[in-house]
Scaffold this motif. Structure first.
Motif, PDB file in Angstrom:
ATOM      1  N   SER A 143      11.822 -22.662  55.021  1.00  0.00           N
ATOM      2  CA  SER A 143      11.392 -21.809  53.746  1.00  0.00           C
ATOM      3  C   SER A 143       9.848 -21.391  54.108  1.00  0.00           C
ATOM      4  N   LEU A 144       9.099 -22.440  54.596  1.00  0.00           N
ATOM      5  CA  LEU A 144       7.702 -22.035  55.181  1.00  0.00           C
ATOM      6  C   LEU A 144       7.705 -21.120  56.337  1.00  0.00           C
ATOM      7  N   LYS A 145       8.548 -21.239  57.052  1.00  0.00           N
ATOM      8  CA  LYS A 145       8.679 -20.458  58.555  1.00  0.00           C
ATOM      9  C   LYS A 145       9.014 -18.894  58.050  1.00  0.00           C
ATOM     10  N   ARG A 146       9.956 -18.823  57.122  1.00  0.00           N
ATOM     11  CA  ARG A 146      10.314 -17.472  56.553  1.00  0.00           C
ATOM     12  C   ARG A 146       9.217 -16.935  55.900  1.00  0.00           C
ATOM     13  N   ILE A 147       8.714 -17.821  55.139  1.00  0.00           N
ATOM     14  CA  ILE A 147       7.376 -17.088  54.151  1.00  0.00           C
ATOM     15  C   ILE A 147       6.420 -16.689  55.035  1.00  0.00           C
ATOM     16  N   THR A 148       6.080 -17.494  56.230  1.00  0.00           N
ATOM     17  CA  THR A 148       5.094 -16.849  57.142  1.00  0.00           C
ATOM     18  C   THR A 148       5.480 -15.508  57.836  1.00  0.00           C
ATOM     19  N   GLU A 149       6.747 -15.590  58.200  1.00  0.00           N
ATOM     20  CA  GLU A 149       7.366 -14.336  58.779  1.00  0.00           C
ATOM     21  C   GLU A 149       7.218 -13.170  57.996  1.00  0.00           C
ATOM     22  N   TYR A 150       7.905 -13.247  56.769  1.00  0.00           N
ATOM     23  CA  TYR A 150       7.773 -12.345  55.815  1.00  0.00           C
ATOM     24  C   TYR A 150       6.385 -11.645  55.347  1.00  0.00           C
ATOM     25  N   SER A 151       5.409 -12.765  55.481  1.00  0.00           N
ATOM     26  CA  SER A 151       4.109 -12.380  55.086  1.00  0.00           C
ATOM     27  C   SER A 151       3.521 -11.586  56.156  1.00  0.00           C
ATOM     28  N   ASP A 152       3.950 -11.897  57.460  1.00  0.00           N
ATOM     29  CA  ASP A 152       3.461 -10.991  58.562  1.00  0.00           C
ATOM     30  C   ASP A 152       3.925  -9.652  58.581  1.00  0.00           C
ATOM     31  N   GLU A 153       5.086  -9.511  57.977  1.00  0.00           N
ATOM     32  CA  GLU A 153       5.965  -8.359  58.077  1.00  0.00           C
ATOM     33  C   GLU A 153       5.124  -7.393  56.837  1.00  0.00           C
TER      34      GLU A 153
ATOM     35  N   TYR B  54       4.960 -34.603  50.522  1.00  0.00           N
ATOM     36  CA  TYR B  54       4.286 -33.515  49.899  1.00  0.00           C
ATOM     37  C   TYR B  54       5.329 -33.183  48.477  1.00  0.00           C
ATOM     38  N   LEU B  55       6.520 -33.271  49.145  1.00  0.00           N
ATOM     39  CA  LEU B  55       7.608 -32.736  48.042  1.00  0.00           C
ATOM     40  C   LEU B  55       7.743 -33.597  46.953  1.00  0.00           C
ATOM     41  N   PRO B  56       8.173 -33.249  45.820  1.00  0.00           N
ATOM     42  CA  PRO B  56       8.516 -34.260  44.728  1.00  0.00           C
ATOM     43  C   PRO B  56       9.535 -35.186  45.252  1.00  0.00           C
ATOM     44  N   LYS B  57       9.348 -36.524  44.541  1.00  0.00           N
ATOM     45  CA  LYS B  57       9.998 -37.521  45.132  1.00  0.00           C
ATOM     46  C   LYS B  57      11.669 -37.293  45.259  1.00  0.00           C
ATOM     47  N   ASP B  58      12.170 -36.576  43.988  1.00  0.00           N
ATOM     48  CA  ASP B  58      13.586 -36.369  44.009  1.00  0.00           C
ATOM     49  C   ASP B  58      14.216 -35.357  44.917  1.00  0.00           C
ATOM     50  N   THR B  59      13.267 -34.486  45.416  1.00  0.00           N
ATOM     51  CA  THR B  59      13.984 -33.686  46.343  1.00  0.00           C
ATOM     52  C   THR B  59      13.344 -33.691  47.865  1.00  0.00           C
ATOM     53  N   ALA B  60      12.603 -34.737  47.930  1.00  0.00           N
ATOM     54  CA  ALA B  60      11.968 -35.026  49.338  1.00  0.00           C
ATOM     55  C   ALA B  60      12.901 -35.155  50.608  1.00  0.00           C
ATOM     56  N   TYR B  61      14.221 -35.575  50.257  1.00  0.00           N
ATOM     57  CA  TYR B  61      15.281 -35.294  51.336  1.00  0.00           C
ATOM     58  C   TYR B  61      15.360 -33.827  51.827  1.00  0.00           C
ATOM     59  N   ALA B  62      15.084 -32.998  50.913  1.00  0.00           N
ATOM     60  CA  ALA B  62      15.402 -31.512  51.480  1.00  0.00           C
ATOM     61  C   ALA B  62      14.155 -30.975  52.266  1.00  0.00           C
ATOM     62  N   TYR B  63      13.314 -31.878  53.033  1.00  0.00           N
ATOM     63  CA  TYR B  63      12.111 -31.372  53.677  1.00  0.00           C
ATOM     64  C   TYR B  63      12.427 -30.506  54.723  1.00  0.00           C
ATOM     65  N   LYS B  64      13.610 -30.647  55.421  1.00  0.00           N
ATOM     66  CA  LYS B  64      13.834 -29.509  56.485  1.00  0.00           C
ATOM     67  C   LYS B  64      14.165 -28.173  55.890  1.00  0.00           C
ATOM     68  N   PHE B  65      14.628 -28.264  54.716  1.00  0.00           N
ATOM     69  CA  PHE B  65      14.887 -27.001  53.987  1.00  0.00           C
ATOM     70  C   PHE B  65      13.341 -26.466  53.594  1.00  0.00           C
TER      71      PHE B  65
ATOM     72  N   LYS C 221       2.337 -26.653  56.144  1.00  0.00           N
ATOM     73  CA  LYS C 221       3.337 -26.682  57.259  1.00  0.00           C
ATOM     74  C   LYS C 221       2.327 -27.817  58.435  1.00  0.00           C
ATOM     75  N   ASP C 222       1.207 -27.839  58.383  1.00  0.00           N
ATOM     76  CA  ASP C 222       0.389 -28.666  59.367  1.00  0.00           C
ATOM     77  C   ASP C 222       0.369 -30.253  58.818  1.00  0.00           C
ATOM     78  N   LYS C 223       0.914 -30.274  57.571  1.00  0.00           N
ATOM     79  CA  LYS C 223       0.955 -31.854  56.967  1.00  0.00           C
ATOM     80  C   LYS C 223       1.894 -32.566  58.047  1.00  0.00           C
ATOM     81  N   LYS C 224       1.436 -33.838  58.347  1.00  0.00           N
ATOM     82  CA  LYS C 224       2.226 -34.523  59.215  1.00  0.00           C
ATOM     83  C   LYS C 224       3.756 -34.941  58.577  1.00  0.00           C
ATOM     84  N   ASP C 225       4.011 -35.198  57.192  1.00  0.00           N
ATOM     85  CA  ASP C 225       4.736 -35.600  56.381  1.00  0.00           C
ATOM     86  C   ASP C 225       5.125 -34.579  55.283  1.00  0.00           C
ATOM     87  N   LEU C 226       6.153 -33.720  55.671  1.00  0.00           N
ATOM     88  CA  LEU C 226       6.231 -32.736  54.316  1.00  0.00           C
ATOM     89  C   LEU C 226       7.042 -33.547  53.316  1.00  0.00           C
ATOM     90  N   LYS C 227       7.759 -34.756  53.557  1.00  0.00           N
ATOM     91  CA  LYS C 227       8.506 -35.527  52.540  1.00  0.00           C
ATOM     92  C   LYS C 227       7.662 -35.990  51.414  1.00  0.00           C
TER      93      LYS C 227
END
Lengths: 133, 242
Positions: free
Chosen positions: A89-99, A74-85, A66-72
């Motif tokens: 996902s990272l937000k939810r993963i953090t929330e569920y880990s907290d739970e 970080y993701l594989p080239k062909d799915t880099a466009y889905a960086y918002k998704f 999450k702390d990376k400046k550019d998630l685009k």
């Protein structure tokens, strides 16, 4: 000659960079998978500390990504466009880990199992989109 | 029965319903088809709390209202093209039901619950990965716009045909919100048609409910009397489409 050298160096640097990002991604995913395994062990054998450690490892990797400046990048080239998704996902993963952590702290195994299920579902959700399953 | 006795029975019945309206809420219109569940009848109102008029709705624009619960968002649409009537649909478990069409003067106003039946992606105040893509816009989920798209895993839903699945991994149609249209051009929501995922949804997003509604219990309260209706772009901070 000079132009050729510059072009070759640029190509080489870019491919090295891509390779490094790939390695980093694999390492993060492996770390998260290890964390998930610890949570499952904790659930199966009633080891709260193990499960809490697992959830904390997942959180640590999620934060690192999450702390990376550019998630685009970080993701594989062909799915880099889905960086918002990916961010969601990272937000939810953090929330569920907290739970998971909270539930184990309170010895609420039913809630812990439920949150661990949600966490696993979120991992699969992201993999199915980003890895194209 | 004499007049006094009759009035006593009617009065007692009215009192019971006034105390617990849910006694008459469910399955009032079950004869309309399976998988229909009636909820509180609520009027769609604008930000000023005045009833919204069907004729004022912009075409092909995402509007949002929360129904049947305070924490479950729905997309309201005034479509350009005709909405089909009597569409046969099938839920994940094989139960069939009939979508009866839209409301309004031209029957082109429809509403759908905006929780994707695949993995519960939904409209919320922070961001929305599910929305209607106008006819003229492109989407990765399907060959053309004019559909609802869940941007998480690219499921596409046919808004002209009761929310039927057009593409993607969704296991069943989007549940539609049953609307009623009054002579004064106002719109009311009265129930949900189709198999909903409310139970799973309320189990899955505790942190979000706390953040956006003050807790799961508050998010799970039934919408009553009226449902504020606004543009999706006003409701959510970010609309994400693919």
């Amino acid at each position: 000659m000079v132009l050729k050298t510059i072009t070759l160096s640029a190509i080489l640097s870019l491919s090295l960079l891509a390779n490094n990002i790939h390695k980093e991604r694999v390492s993060d995913m492996k770390g998260m998978a290890d964390g998930m395994a610890l949570i499952l062990n904790g659930l199966l054998y009633d080891y709260s500390d193990t499960a809490i450690e697992g959830a904390s490892i997942i959180k640590k990797h999620a934060k690192k990504i999450k702390d990376k400046k550019d998630l685009k990048k970080y993701l594989p080239k062909d799915t880099a466009y889905a960086y918002k998704f990916g961010e969601k996902s990272l937000k939810r993963i953090t929330e569920y880990s907290d739970e998971v952590i909270e539930a184990f702290k309170h010895k609420d195994y039913s809630a812990a199992q439920e949150s661990a299920n949600l966490l696993l579902r979120q991992c699969n959700s992201c993999h199915s989109r980003v890895r194209g399953w | 029965m004499d007049r006094r006795g009759f009035l006593k029975v009617v009065g007692a019945g009215a009192a019971v319903i006034a105390i617990k309206p849910s006694l008459i809420r469910q399955d009032l219109r079950a004869e309309d088809g399976q998988l229909y569940r009636s909820y509180e009848k609520v009027q769609l109102v604008g930000k000023d709390n005045k009833p919204i008029k069907a004729s004022d709705l912009k075409t092909e624009t995402n509007y949002v209202f929360n129904y049947p619960y305070v924490g479950t968002s729905c997309i309201l649409l005034n479509l350009k093209e005709n909405v089909q009537k009597g569409v046969k649909l099938k839920s994940e478990d094989g139960t069939e039901y009939i979508f009866k069409g839209g409301v309004g003067k031209n029957g082109n106003i429809v509403a759908y619950n905006a929780i994707c039946p695949h993995q519960l992606t939904h409209v919320n105040k922070a961001d929305s990965f599910i929305s209607y893509i106008p006819k003229t816009k492109k989407t990765m989920a399907y060959k053309e716009g004019g559909i609802i798209v869940c941007g998480s895993h690219l499921s596409a839903y046919d808004v002209h045909n009761g929310g039927a699945v057009l593409a993607g991994p969704a296991p069943q149609p989007l549940p539609s919100i049953v609307l009623e249209y009054a002579d004064d051009d106002t719109i009311w929501a009265v129930g949900v048609l189709g198999s909903d995922k409310f139970h799973d949804y309320f189990k899955s997003f505790r942190s979000e409910f706390k953040e956006q509604f003050g807790g799961k219990r508050k998010a799970k309260k039934l919408t009553k009397i009226s449902a504020p209706t606004m543009l999706l772009t006003e409701y959510t901070q970010e609309v994400i489409t693919y």
